[in-house]
Design an enzyme around this catalytic site. Structure first.
Site, PDB file in Angstrom:
ATOM      1  N   HIS A  12       0.829  -1.203   0.000  1.00 50.89           N
ATOM      2  CA  HIS A  12       0.000   0.000   0.000  1.00 50.89           C
ATOM      3  C   HIS A  12       0.865   1.256   0.000  1.00 50.89           C
ATOM      4  O   HIS A  12       0.692   2.144  -0.835  1.00 50.89           O
ATOM      5  CB  HIS A  12      -0.906  -0.014   1.234  1.00 50.89           C
ATOM      6  N   GLU A  13       1.799   1.311   0.938  1.00 57.06           N
ATOM      7  CA  GLU A  13       2.580   2.537   1.103  1.00 57.06           C
ATOM      8  C   GLU A  13       3.503   2.793  -0.088  1.00 57.06           C
ATOM      9  O   GLU A  13       3.614   3.918  -0.573  1.00 57.06           O
ATOM     10  CB  GLU A  13       3.388   2.480   2.403  1.00 57.06           C
TER      11      GLU A  13
ATOM     12  N   HIS B 139      -9.296   8.508   3.357  1.00 56.23           N
ATOM     13  CA  HIS B 139      -9.288   7.086   3.675  1.00 56.23           C
ATOM     14  C   HIS B 139     -10.676   6.490   3.576  1.00 56.23           C
ATOM     15  O   HIS B 139     -10.825   5.262   3.464  1.00 56.23           O
ATOM     16  CB  HIS B 139      -8.724   6.871   5.081  1.00 56.23           C
TER      17      HIS B 139
ATOM     18  N   GLU C 164      -5.735   7.015  -2.393  1.00 63.38           N
ATOM     19  CA  GLU C 164      -5.766   5.983  -1.355  1.00 63.38           C
ATOM     20  C   GLU C 164      -6.247   4.649  -1.911  1.00 63.38           C
ATOM     21  O   GLU C 164      -5.700   3.589  -1.593  1.00 63.38           O
ATOM     22  CB  GLU C 164      -6.684   6.419  -0.205  1.00 63.38           C
TER      23      GLU C 164
ATOM     24  N   HIS D 204       1.921   4.369  -3.030  1.00 65.79           N
ATOM     25  CA  HIS D 204       1.807   5.832  -3.007  1.00 65.79           C
ATOM     26  C   HIS D 204       2.952   6.449  -3.806  1.00 65.79           C
ATOM     27  O   HIS D 204       2.781   7.466  -4.482  1.00 65.79           O
ATOM     28  CB  HIS D 204       1.844   6.357  -1.577  1.00 65.79           C
TER      29      HIS D 204
END
Length: 549
Positions: A363-364, A451, A387, A367
């Site tokens: 996920h991170e 989010h 997100e 980004h």
């Protein structure tokens, strides 16, 4: 200010060890005459080619050399210039060149665009972040830079930041992210957010009136035995008589120990016998377990993007980011930062629950991919899509790993038990099950925390991949509703991932909203599978099912 992986308290366990040293692993307006391409992950005509580093560099330079002619061709003004940010080449020879724009020498925020060319070099279309003409009466501000800086500091302090200070003097820009373009200042505020996450708050101020125009947060949260993934193999390198957690097979990724610090790079992890971690979480700031899970997450994410989409690293330039573990004291978070081009993990509650699970890592780091492609603004509907993109690709990473211990699913953060009751952080089949996320689009979605405004896009992806209604997928029960009671039959996760990636890299821009995302994914599906395909029709049906038409 909230964390960027989640607004909740989170806990994660991780442990791992490594195996063997050395790792496991044009001119004018004509596009595509760069050096030979390497093998690609798929033969779909509209899918991206895996370019060698030399080929990509040559193609970027080729398009930059043609930038002035391109600007003239697409009707930009005399004061506007194009700067190549990224280039994607497809199997059919088409080239999608992403540009940043300047006006009278000033960066244009919200002025990014993608020019699409056929193999012949003919322009097939232009995707712009703004349709407005970039023109301002003057580039001389009426408001002093000091006022803009003070406004930015106040915004950070109001959000709960500590040690807030401008990282540099405000810079003059043209703000084109919303409405009529205006001369503005952009100020970046450092320090720390309210939960200890580093602060990188960008505040845009009207240079004529002093009014705040926009703000967004630049930090996006966020041979071994791994608590999440079972036994894993890692890329390590022998150095003298010891070994380093340094993966030379994947762009040179390194994993560092911050040992409770909150700045700097830290110390590279080393080991005498190339056997890492203990299989148990520990509050010891020298513990290797968190480091191995971080390194494993980085290598799986690298392999996922390369094998699925022909993407070589986060920037697509063959160079790895790096990872830092043991950040801060009782820091219950993880985050991606473009400033350091690195991934950072806290140790969680009691400094014994590192946030290094695989879907958090995927996920991170996704980004970072979004930042270096579409650059979706981290606010409003584009922030929700940002997100969701990380949730979508984090899910892809988890499935790609094919772990018998941490099996792939459409549950976000199911391993880290943020809620303290064993429930996931987010649900892609019916996002509202988390108590805050939205299932469907409505006109107020842009005012919802990113989010939670990510919910409809996550829901779209589940419907596109798996379909609506009750079903069991890989042992997990789901029941996905639709806003209009329609039935959607999924096309499969692999195709859904290809469509989202293509849309992100070729058709989305910094200001893309939900309606734009529908258009972008339809264009992507058309490129990949054809406008008369089942895949194209299902994309439209899935968007309609979440009230985006």
């Amino acid at each position: 200010m909230s964390s960027h992986f989640a607004r909740h308290k989170r806990t994660t366990l991780a442990l791992a060890t490594a195996v063997a040293a050395g790792a496991m692993l044009t001119t004018g307006l004509t596009a595509g005459n760069a050096a030979a391409d390497t093998a690609a992950p798929t033969a779909l005509p509209g899918a991206p080619v895996l370019l060698s580093g030399t080929a990509r560099t040559a193609l970027v330079q080729e398009q930059q050399d043609a930038a002035a002619a391109t600007a003239q061709e697409i009707g930009l003004g005399a004061k506007e210039k194009l700067v190549v940010k990224d280039v994607v080449k497809d199997h059919d020879g088409a080239v999608h060149t992403r540009y940043e724009r300047t006006y009278d020498g000033l960066p244009v925020l919200g002025g990014d665009m993608v020019v699409h060319r056929a193999e012949s070099g003919a322009t097939r279309g232009v995707t712009k972040a703004t349709k407005a003409t970039i023109k301002v009466a003057t580039v001389t501000p009426k408001v002093k830079a000091a006022k803009a800086e003070q406004q930015a500091l106040s915004a950070a302090e109001d959000a709960g930041s500590s040690k807030a200070a401008a990282d540099s003097a405000p810079r003059k820009v043209i703000w084109a992210g919303d409405g009529t373009p205006v001369l503005a200042y952009e100020t970046v505020v450092g320090g720390f957010q309210d939960d200890g996450t580093p602060n990188e708050l960008h505040v845009v101020t009207d240079a004529a009136t002093g009014a705040k125009l926009y703000e967004y947060q630049g930090i996006e949260n966020g041979a071994g035995k791994s608590l999440y993934s079972g036994e894993v193999e890692l890329g390590t390198t022998q150095s003298g008589s010891s070994y380093e957690l340094h993966d030379t097979e994947r762009g040179g990724h390194k994993t560092y120990n911050l040992a409770r610090a909150t700045d700097g790079t830290g110390t590279l992890f080393t080991d005498d016998d190339d056997t890492w971690g203990t299989g148990e979480a520990s509050s010891d700031p020298e513990d290797q377990t968190a480091a191995v899970d971080a390194a494993y997450g980085a290598q799986v994410t690298w392999d996922f993007y390369k094998e699925s989409f022909g993407r070589s690293g986060i920037k697509n330039d063959g160079e790895a980011a790096y990872s830092r573990v043991h950040y801060g004291d009782n820091y219950v978070n993880a985050f991606w930062s473009d400033a350091c081009f690195c991934m950072t993990y806290g140790d969680g509650t009691g400094n014994s629950n590192p946030l290094t699970s695989l879907d958090v890592a995927g996920h991170e780091m996704s980004h970072g991919v979004t930042s270096h492609t579409a650059g979706l603004n981290y606010s409003g509907e584009s922030g929700g899509l940002n997100e969701a993109t990380s949730d979508i690709f984090g899910t892809g990473v988890e499935y790609f790993a094919n772990s018998s211990v941490d099996k792939g699913d459409y549950l976000i953060g199911e391993q880290i038990d943020i809620n303290g009751d064993g429930t996931p952080l987010r649900y892609m089949d019916e996002p509202s099950k988390d108590g805050a996320s939205k299932d469907y689009w409505d006109s107020g979605l842009g005012g919802v925390d990113v989010h939670y405004s990510s919910g409809p896009a996550n829901h779209f992806f589940f419907l596109l991949a798996e379909g609506s209604g009750a079903r069991t997928v890989d042992g997990v029960e789901y029941d996905s509703p639709t806003s209009d009671g329609s039935t959607v039959t999924g096309i499969g996760r692999d195709k859904a991932l290809q469509i989202w990636y293509k849309a992100l890299t070729a058709y989305m821009t910094s200001t893309t909203d939900y309606a734009d995302a529908r258009a972008a994914t339809l264009s992507a599906a058309s490129d990949l599978y054809g406008e008369d395909s089942t895949e194209y029709e299902t994309v439209g049906a899935a968007w309609t099912a979440i009230n985006v038409s």
